[in-house]
Design an enzyme around this catalytic site. Structure first.
Site, mmCIF file in Angstrom:
data_model
loop_
_atom_site.group_PDB
_atom_site.id
_atom_site.type_symbol
_atom_site.label_atom_id
_atom_site.label_comp_id
_atom_site.label_asym_id
_atom_site.label_seq_id
_atom_site.Cartn_x
_atom_site.Cartn_y
_atom_site.Cartn_z
ATOM 1 N N LYS A 72 5.517 10.955 9.075
ATOM 2 C CA LYS A 72 5.273 10.975 7.626
ATOM 3 C C LYS A 72 3.893 11.535 7.286
ATOM 4 O O LYS A 72 3.770 12.428 6.452
ATOM 5 C CB LYS A 72 5.442 9.560 7.080
ATOM 6 C CG LYS A 72 5.324 9.441 5.574
ATOM 7 C CD LYS A 72 5.734 8.081 5.104
ATOM 8 C CE LYS A 72 4.825 6.955 5.523
ATOM 9 N NZ LYS A 72 4.957 6.438 6.866
ATOM 10 N N THR A 74 1.957 13.318 9.237
ATOM 11 C CA THR A 74 1.943 14.698 9.713
ATOM 12 C C THR A 74 2.607 15.620 8.694
ATOM 13 O O THR A 74 2.097 16.710 8.391
ATOM 14 C CB THR A 74 2.672 14.790 11.066
ATOM 15 O OG1 THR A 74 2.041 13.896 11.999
ATOM 16 C CG2 THR A 74 2.642 16.201 11.624
ATOM 17 N N ARG A 95 -4.571 7.292 3.434
ATOM 18 C CA ARG A 95 -5.235 6.047 3.803
ATOM 19 C C ARG A 95 -6.138 6.258 5.022
ATOM 20 O O ARG A 95 -5.929 7.162 5.813
ATOM 21 C CB ARG A 95 -4.201 4.966 4.143
ATOM 22 C CG ARG A 95 -3.382 4.487 2.967
ATOM 23 C CD ARG A 95 -2.301 3.523 3.409
ATOM 24 N NE ARG A 95 -1.354 4.172 4.320
ATOM 25 C CZ ARG A 95 -0.528 3.527 5.133
ATOM 26 N NH1 ARG A 95 -0.523 2.211 5.155
ATOM 27 N NH2 ARG A 95 0.305 4.181 5.903
ATOM 28 N N LYS A 106 0.657 1.634 17.773
ATOM 29 C CA LYS A 106 1.120 2.634 16.817
ATOM 30 C C LYS A 106 0.268 3.899 16.820
ATOM 31 O O LYS A 106 0.749 4.997 16.576
ATOM 32 C CB LYS A 106 1.145 2.024 15.396
ATOM 33 C CG LYS A 106 1.671 2.970 14.332
ATOM 34 C CD LYS A 106 1.713 2.265 12.973
ATOM 35 C CE LYS A 106 2.199 3.203 11.882
ATOM 36 N NZ LYS A 106 1.238 4.265 11.567
ATOM 37 N N ALA A 274 1.668 -1.343 4.728
ATOM 38 C CA ALA A 274 2.766 -1.393 3.758
ATOM 39 C C ALA A 274 3.772 -2.497 4.063
ATOM 40 O O ALA A 274 4.595 -2.819 3.221
ATOM 41 C CB ALA A 274 3.488 -0.046 3.707
ATOM 42 N N PHE A 302 5.024 3.275 6.059
ATOM 43 C CA PHE A 302 6.334 2.886 6.577
ATOM 44 C C PHE A 302 7.476 3.513 5.768
ATOM 45 O O PHE A 302 7.319 4.600 5.211
ATOM 46 C CB PHE A 302 6.452 1.367 6.677
ATOM 47 C CG PHE A 302 5.569 0.760 7.729
ATOM 48 C CD1 PHE A 302 5.608 1.220 9.039
ATOM 49 C CD2 PHE A 302 4.678 -0.255 7.427
ATOM 50 C CE1 PHE A 302 4.787 0.674 10.027
ATOM 51 C CE2 PHE A 302 3.853 -0.803 8.403
ATOM 52 C CZ PHE A 302 3.915 -0.336 9.706
ATOM 53 N N TRP A 411 4.316 19.904 12.890
ATOM 54 C CA TRP A 411 3.646 19.388 14.086
ATOM 55 C C TRP A 411 3.308 20.545 15.024
ATOM 56 O O TRP A 411 2.193 20.637 15.553
ATOM 57 C CB TRP A 411 4.536 18.366 14.803
ATOM 58 C CG TRP A 411 3.843 17.692 15.956
ATOM 59 C CD1 TRP A 411 3.116 16.543 15.922
ATOM 60 C CD2 TRP A 411 3.802 18.148 17.317
ATOM 61 N NE1 TRP A 411 2.623 16.249 17.172
ATOM 62 C CE2 TRP A 411 3.031 17.206 18.047
ATOM 63 C CE3 TRP A 411 4.341 19.239 17.994
ATOM 64 C CZ2 TRP A 411 2.785 17.341 19.414
ATOM 65 C CZ3 TRP A 411 4.094 19.386 19.358
ATOM 66 C CH2 TRP A 411 3.322 18.438 20.057
#
Length: 558
Positions: A72, A74, A95, A106, A274, A302, A411
């Site tokens: 997301k 990226t 963020r 993560k 989130a 998320f 990516w």
């Protein structure tokens, strides 16, 4: 073929001096406070003194996350670079990463591959010190609260009913439940206590929703830290902590300016999770990005049931924002995991598993289009192992909802791989007008608002409110907090509160275990399932693989 890691790609980037990026973002030098050559803070006075109109706001969200990854952030960065490549004046609003995930499992939140914000090591570690300031303000309030009790407790605070926790920006399960004030009378009043991770602190939420120093002080003063023996709420204002807390946050509240690998201006500021908070960067950063670009691309954490729901129902409502278009990110691999495939079999074509998993994507898309009534596009991050048949299957399913699907290769290809998505986003902004609607109205009761989200967004049949939570709801309603929006904390891995229920489960209920007010942030926090506000480290944390060489070069961060 050997791929470079994210950090290796970022370290090869020749960054432009931040002054150049500021000029590209129409930020005059007088508003810029440089933190070295490649980072700066921007004075919020810019918002009061500019006459630039707001640009268009693009929200990037995603399907329910899986271990296969969705990309997301990226996609957010690659889309912005793609918009710039097709001639648009664009900014990004993101963020800041939390150290908990960076050193846990993560990873950070600076994007990936050739779609990153840089300097990525700084952004993923201490950055400009915002999180440290937030932690200091949080823990100052905790210290002043316990000191008030120690020094005679003039407010009559019940130590058994203190709701304020200390905070640290690290995954540390050992601190979830503690007993402090031990060692005799001189060392405080013994009581049960605990720590939240920084991004779950109400200070973080207040920080991200405040629109000025004045608003920040007003929100801080409303924070409820506990209750008296007479059942009255006690606030940070009552403890006379607000001035000192604001002093700690004075510089932190200024949005940070950095750049993407391709030199697109990026405002990176604030970082609530989130799943246990509202999951969006600061309102100040979003407003600044909107003023400084014709298009602003932002993301919410998320899946769309968490980050996007809170972005739309909480942040947009509080700040008066309306997205012009929404991007829902998905991968074939993740959808096959939602269809029941284990991670080690995702490289093989499997239309049956894809068919079982694609309802997850369709529910998220339907929510954006039919509940919130916003223009929407699906971005599929394509992997080399995805087959044409699998891609076509997703395209056809989304077309049935009247939503286009665009392939993204940001990516691997950076902004070039986001040009097609950029063109579709521009088309949505110019040709499709939304009719933005919230998923519930504030006038509804607390239980009714929770139930509305569960039924409309999650697809559940209703809620089960445990007796303790019912008592809390009744108390908060009696205290006048019943008209606030709800911030539901639940697992990120399912529409339900059970992480094992993948895809698009039906006929489930969500169990409400605990309800508390974040009066400063301006919402009701609803804890469901087994959600935790302090994560723990995994068996093999990323921290074990991070190092610094003799030249100060960081390795293993990704």
């Amino acid at each position: 073929m050997a791929y470079l890691s994210d950090i290796e790609i970022a370290q090869q980037c020749e960054m432009r001096p931040i002054g150049e990026i500021a000029r590209l973002a129409h930020v005059d030098e007088k508003y810029l406070e440089q933190y070295g050559r490649y980072k700066a803070k921007v004075d919020p006075a810019l918002l009061r003194e500019t006459d630039r109109p707001d640009g268009r706001l693009i929200l990037v969200t995603a399907i329910t996350p899986t271990p296969a990854g969705e990309g997301k952030t990226t996609t957010t960065i690659g889309l912005a670079d793609g918009l710039r490549r097709i001639g648009k004046d664009v900014t990004v609003a993101l963020r800041e990463p939390s150290l908990g995930p960076v050193f846990g499992v993560k990873g950070g939140a600076a994007g990936g591959g050739h779609a990153q914000v840089v300097p990525m090591e700084d952004i993923n570690l201490h950055f400009t010190g915002d999180f440290h300031a937030i932690g200091a303000a949080n823990n100052l309030l905790a210290a002043m609260l316990d000191n008030h009790i120690q020094q005679g407790n003039a407010l009559g605070i019940d130590p058994r009913r203190i709701t304020w926790k200390r905070a640290v920006d690290m995954n540390d399960r050992q601190l979830r439940f503690i007993v402090d004030g031990m060692g005799g009378k001189a060392n405080g009043v013994p009581r049960e206590d605990g720590f939240d991770i920084m991004v779950a602190s109400e200070i973080m939420a207040v920080f991200c929703l405040a629109q000025s120093i004045q608003d920040l002080k007003a929100r801080l003063s409303r924070i409820v830290v506990g209750y008296t023996y007479g059942d009255k709420p006690v606030t940070a204002g009552d403890l006379k902590a607000v001035g000192a807390m604001t002093a700690l946050l004075r510089d932190a509240i200024k949005p940070n300016l950095v750049q993407t690998l391709e030199g697109t201006p990026a405002f990176v500021h604030g970082g609530p999770f989130a799943n246990i908070a509202h999951g969006c960067n600061s309102v100040l950063a979003t407003r600044m990005a909107l003023k400084m670009g014709d298009y602003t691309v932002t993301e919410a954490g998320f899946g769309a049931d968490l980050g996007a729901e809170k972005f739309l129902d909480i942040k947009c409502r509080a700040a008066g924002l309306t997205p012009d278009a929404v991007v829902v990110v998905a991968t074939v691999r993740a959808l096959k995991m939602h269809g029941g495939l284990p991670k080690n079999t995702l490289n093989e074509e499997n239309l049956e598993a894809l068919g079982a998993g694609v309802p997850n994507l369709l529910r998220h898309v339907s929510n954006i289009k039919n509940v919130y009534r916003l223009p929407c596009v699906v971005a599929v991050n394509r992997f080399p192992t995805d087959t044409d048949a699998e891609i076509e299957y997703i395209i056809e399913k989304c077309r049935s909802l009247g939503v286009n699907t665009v392939l993204s290769t940001v990516w691997a290809d950076g902004g070039k791989g986001g040009e097609a998505l950029a063109r579709e986003v521009v088309r949505l902004c110019e040709e499709e007008k939304g009719d933005f609607t919230f998923s519930y109205e504030l006038e509804s009761g607390i239980e009714e608002k929770i139930e509305a989200v569960v039924k409309k967004i999650y697809g559940g049949s209703g809620i089960t409110v445990l007796p303790a939570a019912k008592k809390q709801i009744d108390q908060l309603t009696a205290l006048g907090f019943g008209n606030l929006p709800v911030c539901i904390a639940k697992t990120q891995y399912s529409f339900s509160d059970d992480p094992a229920k993948l895809g698009a489960p039906e006929d489930f209920t969500v169990t409400v275990k605990n309800v508390k007010v974040s009066a400063g942030a301006g919402f009701i926090v609803v804890l469901t399932g087994d959600i935790l506000t302090m994560p723990g480290l995994p068996k093999s944390p990323a921290a074990e693989r991070i190092d610094v060489d003799d030249n100060g070069r960081i390795t293993g961060l990704f």
